[in-house]
Design an enzyme around this catalytic site. Structure first.
Site, PDB file in Angstrom:
ATOM      1  N   ASP A  30       0.859  -1.190   0.000  1.00 28.57           N
ATOM      2  CA  ASP A  30       0.000   0.000   0.000  1.00 28.57           C
ATOM      3  C   ASP A  30       0.892   1.235   0.000  1.00 28.57           C
ATOM      4  O   ASP A  30       1.870   1.329   0.765  1.00 28.57           O
ATOM      5  CB  ASP A  30      -0.896  -0.009   1.250  1.00 28.57           C
ATOM      6  CG  ASP A  30      -1.968   1.070   1.202  1.00 28.57           C
ATOM      7  OD1 ASP A  30      -3.142   0.723   1.188  1.00 28.57           O
ATOM      8  OD2 ASP A  30      -1.605   2.279   1.189  1.00 28.57           O
ATOM      9  N   ILE A  31       0.538   2.185  -0.852  1.00 29.68           N
ATOM     10  CA  ILE A  31       1.356   3.382  -1.009  1.00 29.68           C
ATOM     11  C   ILE A  31       1.446   4.179   0.302  1.00 29.68           C
ATOM     12  O   ILE A  31       2.428   4.877   0.545  1.00 29.68           O
ATOM     13  CB  ILE A  31       0.780   4.244  -2.164  1.00 29.68           C
ATOM     14  CG1 ILE A  31       1.843   5.112  -2.796  1.00 29.68           C
ATOM     15  CG2 ILE A  31      -0.429   5.053  -1.742  1.00 29.68           C
ATOM     16  CD1 ILE A  31       1.427   5.653  -4.163  1.00 29.68           C
ATOM     17  N   ASN A  87     -12.419  -2.678   4.025  1.00 29.00           N
ATOM     18  CA  ASN A  87     -13.426  -1.620   4.060  1.00 29.00           C
ATOM     19  C   ASN A  87     -14.380  -1.771   2.881  1.00 29.00           C
ATOM     20  O   ASN A  87     -13.937  -2.028   1.759  1.00 29.00           O
ATOM     21  CB  ASN A  87     -12.742  -0.256   3.986  1.00 29.00           C
ATOM     22  CG  ASN A  87     -11.794  -0.016   5.148  1.00 29.00           C
ATOM     23  OD1 ASN A  87     -12.048  -0.476   6.261  1.00 29.00           O
ATOM     24  ND2 ASN A  87     -10.717   0.687   4.912  1.00 29.00           N
ATOM     25  N   GLN A  94     -14.117   2.809   2.523  1.00 25.81           N
ATOM     26  CA  GLN A  94     -13.547   2.327   1.260  1.00 25.81           C
ATOM     27  C   GLN A  94     -13.305   3.532   0.355  1.00 25.81           C
ATOM     28  O   GLN A  94     -14.207   4.358   0.145  1.00 25.81           O
ATOM     29  CB  GLN A  94     -14.488   1.331   0.571  1.00 25.81           C
ATOM     30  CG  GLN A  94     -13.866   0.701  -0.669  1.00 25.81           C
ATOM     31  CD  GLN A  94     -14.752  -0.354  -1.325  1.00 25.81           C
ATOM     32  OE1 GLN A  94     -15.914  -0.541  -0.947  1.00 25.81           O
ATOM     33  NE2 GLN A  94     -14.200  -1.053  -2.299  1.00 25.81           N
ATOM     34  N   HIS A 100     -10.206  -5.063  -1.687  1.00 29.75           N
ATOM     35  CA  HIS A 100      -8.843  -5.306  -1.227  1.00 29.75           C
ATOM     36  C   HIS A 100      -8.844  -5.556   0.269  1.00 29.75           C
ATOM     37  O   HIS A 100      -9.682  -5.029   1.001  1.00 29.75           O
ATOM     38  CB  HIS A 100      -7.938  -4.112  -1.558  1.00 29.75           C
ATOM     39  CG  HIS A 100      -8.524  -2.796  -1.141  1.00 29.75           C
ATOM     40  ND1 HIS A 100      -9.457  -2.119  -1.894  1.00 29.75           N
ATOM     41  CD2 HIS A 100      -8.335  -2.047  -0.023  1.00 29.75           C
ATOM     42  CE1 HIS A 100      -9.807  -1.007  -1.273  1.00 29.75           C
ATOM     43  NE2 HIS A 100      -9.142  -0.943  -0.132  1.00 29.75           N
ATOM     44  N   PHE A 101      -7.904  -6.379   0.670  1.00 28.97           N
ATOM     45  CA  PHE A 101      -7.701  -6.673   2.092  1.00 28.97           C
ATOM     46  C   PHE A 101      -6.378  -6.043   2.497  1.00 28.97           C
ATOM     47  O   PHE A 101      -5.338  -6.309   1.889  1.00 28.97           O
ATOM     48  CB  PHE A 101      -7.685  -8.188   2.326  1.00 28.97           C
ATOM     49  CG  PHE A 101      -9.023  -8.816   2.037  1.00 28.97           C
ATOM     50  CD1 PHE A 101      -9.972  -8.958   3.036  1.00 28.97           C
ATOM     51  CD2 PHE A 101      -9.356  -9.212   0.746  1.00 28.97           C
ATOM     52  CE1 PHE A 101     -11.231  -9.490   2.762  1.00 28.97           C
ATOM     53  CE2 PHE A 101     -10.607  -9.751   0.458  1.00 28.97           C
ATOM     54  CZ  PHE A 101     -11.544  -9.887   1.469  1.00 28.97           C
ATOM     55  N   HIS A 102      -6.455  -5.181   3.519  1.00 27.64           N
ATOM     56  CA  HIS A 102      -5.235  -4.571   4.058  1.00 27.64           C
ATOM     57  C   HIS A 102      -4.606  -5.559   5.046  1.00 27.64           C
ATOM     58  O   HIS A 102      -5.289  -6.014   5.982  1.00 27.64           O
ATOM     59  CB  HIS A 102      -5.568  -3.316   4.873  1.00 27.64           C
ATOM     60  CG  HIS A 102      -6.157  -2.184   4.100  1.00 27.64           C
ATOM     61  ND1 HIS A 102      -5.414  -1.100   3.687  1.00 27.64           N
ATOM     62  CD2 HIS A 102      -7.429  -1.927   3.697  1.00 27.64           C
ATOM     63  CE1 HIS A 102      -6.204  -0.225   3.069  1.00 27.64           C
ATOM     64  NE2 HIS A 102      -7.434  -0.715   3.061  1.00 27.64           N
TER      65      HIS A 102
HETATM   66  P1  5GP Z   1      -9.419   1.833   1.276  1.00 29.01           P
HETATM   67  O1  5GP Z   1      -9.442   3.229   1.833  1.00 29.01           O
HETATM   68  O2  5GP Z   1     -10.277   1.728   0.020  1.00 29.01           O
HETATM   69  O3  5GP Z   1      -9.711   0.748   2.266  1.00 29.01           O
HETATM   70  O4  5GP Z   1      -7.911   1.570   0.853  1.00 29.01           O
HETATM   71  C1  5GP Z   1      -7.378   1.990  -0.354  1.00 29.01           C
HETATM   72  C2  5GP Z   1      -5.878   1.961  -0.181  1.00 29.01           C
HETATM   73  O5  5GP Z   1      -5.284   2.044  -1.463  1.00 29.01           O
HETATM   74  C3  5GP Z   1      -5.327   3.132   0.639  1.00 29.01           C
HETATM   75  O6  5GP Z   1      -4.703   2.633   1.812  1.00 29.01           O
HETATM   76  C4  5GP Z   1      -4.332   3.803  -0.305  1.00 29.01           C
HETATM   77  O7  5GP Z   1      -3.152   4.205   0.332  1.00 29.01           O
HETATM   78  C5  5GP Z   1      -4.069   2.732  -1.339  1.00 29.01           C
HETATM   79  N1  5GP Z   1      -3.765   3.243  -2.658  1.00 29.01           N
HETATM   80  C6  5GP Z   1      -4.471   4.180  -3.349  1.00 29.01           C
HETATM   81  N2  5GP Z   1      -3.901   4.393  -4.541  1.00 29.01           N
HETATM   82  C7  5GP Z   1      -2.810   3.575  -4.607  1.00 29.01           C
HETATM   83  C8  5GP Z   1      -1.810   3.354  -5.614  1.00 29.01           C
HETATM   84  O8  5GP Z   1      -1.806   3.940  -6.679  1.00 29.01           O
HETATM   85  N3  5GP Z   1      -0.875   2.424  -5.317  1.00 29.01           N
HETATM   86  C9  5GP Z   1      -0.837   1.748  -4.149  1.00 29.01           C
HETATM   87  N4  5GP Z   1       0.141   0.873  -3.959  1.00 29.01           N
HETATM   88  N5  5GP Z   1      -1.763   1.942  -3.181  1.00 29.01           N
HETATM   89  C10 5GP Z   1      -2.738   2.840  -3.414  1.00 29.01           C
END
Ligand code: 5GP
Ligand code: ZN
Length: 141
Positions: A30-31, A87, A94, A100-102
């Site tokens: 995750d970035i 999420n 989300q 996706h699973f963190h």
């Molecule tokens: P959410 O908030 O949907 O549960 O998580 C989305 C995750 O995707 C966030 O933690 C965010 O940092 C990650 N993310 C968003 N864009 C990118 C990207 O371009 N590359 C990577 N590696 N992670 C991303």
């Protein structure tokens, strides 16, 4: 799916730091790196959220997670725990609408990850819990 950032990562159109890949699943850093090693596990095919999974694919995606978790334990000797977070929909935080699973390695209490479960046990009795459980189980039978 067009305009899906994670589909673009799967297709190699956007770079990522890949940690695992097979025919169905991709795992990459995750970035945001909430803690060091924070990894996302995704199905390669576009699935919007948990509500949209076929049963088989859900099983196949989740089946990869223990292996990746064990690899983290080996790779990060300071890791003392692991939070797995998924999420679904904006209210539940989300922000990327490709499921996706963190996997968030935990190193100590103030390592950057926070999650609070408020205990409302005192607000419920057996009858009210029974009504809630029935509503749900009726949908599952
Ligand atoms: P959410 O908030 O949907 O549960 O998580 C989305 C995750 O995707 C966030 O933690 C965010 O940092 C990650 N993310 C968003 N864009 C990118 C990207 O371009 N590359 C990577 N590696 N992670 C991303
Ligand atoms: Zn997608």
């Amino acid at each position: 799916m067009e305009d899906c950032i994670f589909c673009k990562i799967v297709a190699g159109e956007i770079p990522c730091h890949k940690v695992y890949e097979d025919e169905l699943v991709l795992a990459f850093l995750d970035i945001s790196q909430v803690t060091p090693g924070h990894t996302l596990v995704i199905p390669k095919q576009h699935v919007t959220d948990i509500f949209a999974y076929e049963d088989d694919l859900a099983g196949q995606v989740f089946a990869r997670i223990p292996k990746i978790a064990r690899a983290m334990e080996q790779a990060f000797p300071d890791m003392k725990g692991l939070n797995i977070v998924n999420n679904n929909r904006p209210l539940a935080y989300q922000s990327v609408f490709h499921s996706h699973f963190h996997l968030i390695p935990r190193y100590h209490k103030e390592d950057g990850f926070g999650l609070t479960f408020t205990n409302h046990q005192a607000d419920y009795d057996a009858e009210s819990l029974g009504q809630i459980a029935s509503k749900l189980s009726n949908q599952l039978s």
